[in-house]
Design a protein around this motif. Structure first.
Motif, PDB file in Angstrom:
ATOM      1  N   LEU A 127     -37.772  -1.089 -24.881  1.00 13.17           N
ATOM      2  CA  LEU A 127     -38.294  -2.135 -25.749  1.00 13.17           C
ATOM      3  C   LEU A 127     -37.285  -3.276 -25.825  1.00 13.17           C
ATOM      4  CD1 LEU A 127     -40.687  -2.761 -27.546  1.00 13.17           C
ATOM      5  CD2 LEU A 127     -39.464  -1.701 -29.436  1.00 13.17           C
ATOM      6  N   SER A 128     -37.764  -4.484 -25.680  1.00 12.49           N
ATOM      7  CA  SER A 128     -36.899  -5.663 -25.750  1.00 12.49           C
ATOM      8  C   SER A 128     -37.595  -6.724 -26.597  1.00 12.49           C
ATOM      9  CB  SER A 128     -36.648  -6.219 -24.348  1.00 12.49           C
ATOM     10  OG  SER A 128     -37.851  -6.766 -23.821  1.00 12.49           O
ATOM     11  N   PRO A 129     -36.846  -7.694 -27.093  1.00 11.10           N
ATOM     12  CA  PRO A 129     -37.484  -8.769 -27.872  1.00 11.10           C
ATOM     13  C   PRO A 129     -38.575  -9.489 -27.072  1.00 11.10           C
ATOM     14  CG  PRO A 129     -35.121  -8.826 -28.188  1.00 11.10           C
ATOM     15  CD  PRO A 129     -35.384  -7.820 -27.103  1.00 11.10           C
ATOM     16  N   GLU A 130     -38.376  -9.658 -25.791  1.00  8.34           N
ATOM     17  CA  GLU A 130     -39.372 -10.335 -24.957  1.00  8.34           C
ATOM     18  C   GLU A 130     -40.667  -9.528 -24.871  1.00  8.34           C
ATOM     19  OE1 GLU A 130     -36.186  -9.678 -23.888  1.00  8.34           O
ATOM     20  OE2 GLU A 130     -35.394 -11.702 -24.196  1.00  8.34           O
ATOM     21  N   ARG A 131     -40.533  -8.211 -24.714  1.00 11.30           N
ATOM     22  CA  ARG A 131     -41.727  -7.360 -24.638  1.00 11.30           C
ATOM     23  C   ARG A 131     -42.459  -7.339 -25.973  1.00 11.30           C
ATOM     24  NH1 ARG A 131     -41.282  -1.831 -22.595  1.00 11.30           N
ATOM     25  NH2 ARG A 131     -43.423  -2.187 -21.963  1.00 11.30           N
ATOM     26  N   VAL A 132     -41.721  -7.308 -27.077  1.00  9.66           N
ATOM     27  CA  VAL A 132     -42.348  -7.346 -28.399  1.00  9.66           C
ATOM     28  C   VAL A 132     -43.095  -8.664 -28.576  1.00  9.66           C
ATOM     29  CG1 VAL A 132     -41.915  -7.432 -30.885  1.00  9.66           C
ATOM     30  CG2 VAL A 132     -40.713  -5.751 -29.463  1.00  9.66           C
ATOM     31  N   ALA A 133     -42.465  -9.769 -28.212  1.00  7.33           N
ATOM     32  CA  ALA A 133     -43.101 -11.083 -28.339  1.00  7.33           C
ATOM     33  C   ALA A 133     -44.381 -11.152 -27.507  1.00  7.33           C
ATOM     34  CB  ALA A 133     -42.133 -12.181 -27.920  1.00  7.33           C
ATOM     35  N   ARG A 134     -44.367 -10.585 -26.315  1.00 10.57           N
ATOM     36  CA  ARG A 134     -45.551 -10.578 -25.452  1.00 10.57           C
ATOM     37  C   ARG A 134     -46.682  -9.787 -26.109  1.00 10.57           C
ATOM     38  NH1 ARG A 134     -44.126  -7.734 -20.600  1.00 10.57           N
ATOM     39  NH2 ARG A 134     -42.256  -8.960 -20.922  1.00 10.57           N
ATOM     40  N   ARG A 135     -46.353  -8.642 -26.690  1.00 14.47           N
ATOM     41  CA  ARG A 135     -47.379  -7.819 -27.354  1.00 14.47           C
ATOM     42  C   ARG A 135     -47.946  -8.536 -28.577  1.00 14.47           C
ATOM     43  NH1 ARG A 135     -47.973  -5.929 -22.918  1.00 14.47           N
ATOM     44  NH2 ARG A 135     -46.664  -4.249 -22.219  1.00 14.47           N
ATOM     45  N   VAL A 136     -47.091  -9.195 -29.339  1.00 10.66           N
ATOM     46  CA  VAL A 136     -47.564  -9.945 -30.509  1.00 10.66           C
ATOM     47  C   VAL A 136     -48.511 -11.057 -30.060  1.00 10.66           C
ATOM     48  CG1 VAL A 136     -46.860 -11.503 -32.364  1.00 10.66           C
ATOM     49  CG2 VAL A 136     -45.606  -9.370 -31.981  1.00 10.66           C
ATOM     50  N   GLU A 137     -48.185 -11.747 -28.980  1.00 11.21           N
ATOM     51  CA  GLU A 137     -49.063 -12.795 -28.452  1.00 11.21           C
ATOM     52  C   GLU A 137     -50.422 -12.213 -28.068  1.00 11.21           C
ATOM     53  OE1 GLU A 137     -47.104 -14.849 -25.281  1.00 11.21           O
ATOM     54  OE2 GLU A 137     -45.458 -15.504 -26.566  1.00 11.21           O
ATOM     55  N   GLU A 138     -50.424 -11.025 -27.457  1.00  8.53           N
ATOM     56  CA  GLU A 138     -51.687 -10.382 -27.094  1.00  8.53           C
ATOM     57  C   GLU A 138     -52.517 -10.071 -28.332  1.00  8.53           C
ATOM     58  OE1 GLU A 138     -50.327  -6.991 -24.929  1.00  8.53           O
ATOM     59  OE2 GLU A 138     -50.139  -8.087 -23.044  1.00  8.53           O
ATOM     60  N   LEU A 139     -51.875  -9.550 -29.365  1.00  3.57           N
ATOM     61  CA  LEU A 139     -52.600  -9.218 -30.595  1.00  3.57           C
ATOM     62  C   LEU A 139     -53.128 -10.468 -31.281  1.00  3.57           C
ATOM     63  CD1 LEU A 139     -50.335  -6.380 -31.967  1.00  3.57           C
ATOM     64  CD2 LEU A 139     -52.598  -6.169 -30.927  1.00  3.57           C
ATOM     65  N   LEU A 140     -52.344 -11.528 -31.282  1.00  3.71           N
ATOM     66  CA  LEU A 140     -52.818 -12.784 -31.870  1.00  3.71           C
ATOM     67  C   LEU A 140     -53.989 -13.342 -31.073  1.00  3.71           C
ATOM     68  CD1 LEU A 140     -49.438 -14.455 -32.880  1.00  3.71           C
ATOM     69  CD2 LEU A 140     -51.157 -13.396 -34.382  1.00  3.71           C
ATOM     70  N   ARG A 141     -54.010 -13.103 -29.784  1.00  2.00           N
ATOM     71  CA  ARG A 141     -55.142 -13.524 -28.955  1.00  2.00           C
ATOM     72  C   ARG A 141     -56.405 -12.769 -29.368  1.00  2.00           C
ATOM     73  NH1 ARG A 141     -58.166 -17.017 -26.649  1.00  2.00           N
ATOM     74  NH2 ARG A 141     -58.990 -16.440 -24.640  1.00  2.00           N
ATOM     75  N   ILE A 142     -56.277 -11.474 -29.646  1.00  2.00           N
ATOM     76  CA  ILE A 142     -57.421 -10.689 -30.112  1.00  2.00           C
ATOM     77  C   ILE A 142     -57.933 -11.251 -31.433  1.00  2.00           C
ATOM     78  CG2 ILE A 142     -58.169  -8.438 -30.982  1.00  2.00           C
ATOM     79  CD1 ILE A 142     -56.148  -7.198 -29.004  1.00  2.00           C
ATOM     80  N   VAL A 143     -57.025 -11.516 -32.360  1.00  2.00           N
ATOM     81  CA  VAL A 143     -57.407 -12.090 -33.657  1.00  2.00           C
ATOM     82  C   VAL A 143     -58.153 -13.395 -33.449  1.00  2.00           C
ATOM     83  CG1 VAL A 143     -56.483 -13.125 -35.780  1.00  2.00           C
ATOM     84  CG2 VAL A 143     -55.591 -10.944 -34.964  1.00  2.00           C
TER      85      VAL A 143
END
Length: 57
Positions: A30-46
């Motif tokens: 897990l890295s900050p970049e991977r977390v940021a990418r996952r958050v972007e994906e979830l915000l896209r779903i929202v």
């Protein structure tokens, strides 16, 4: 929404009540970049669901 799934823009997810769940598996650390990418994906779903992400509680 279907187009986004087919294009691979969002991970598998489900909504239960007023909560959005997604599970992402992988063997990479897990890295900050991977977390940021996952958050972007979830915000896209929202965004695709037309939700603003704020709780009505």
């Amino acid at each position: 929404m279907l187009h986004a799934h087919v294009a691979g823009v969002v991970p598998p997810w489900t909504v239960i009540g007023d909560e959005l769940y997604t599970v992402v598996t992988g063997r990479l650390p897990l890295s900050p970049e991977r977390v940021a990418r996952r958050v972007e994906e979830l915000l896209r779903i929202v965004d695709l669901l037309g939700l603003d992400g704020r709780s009505s509680r």
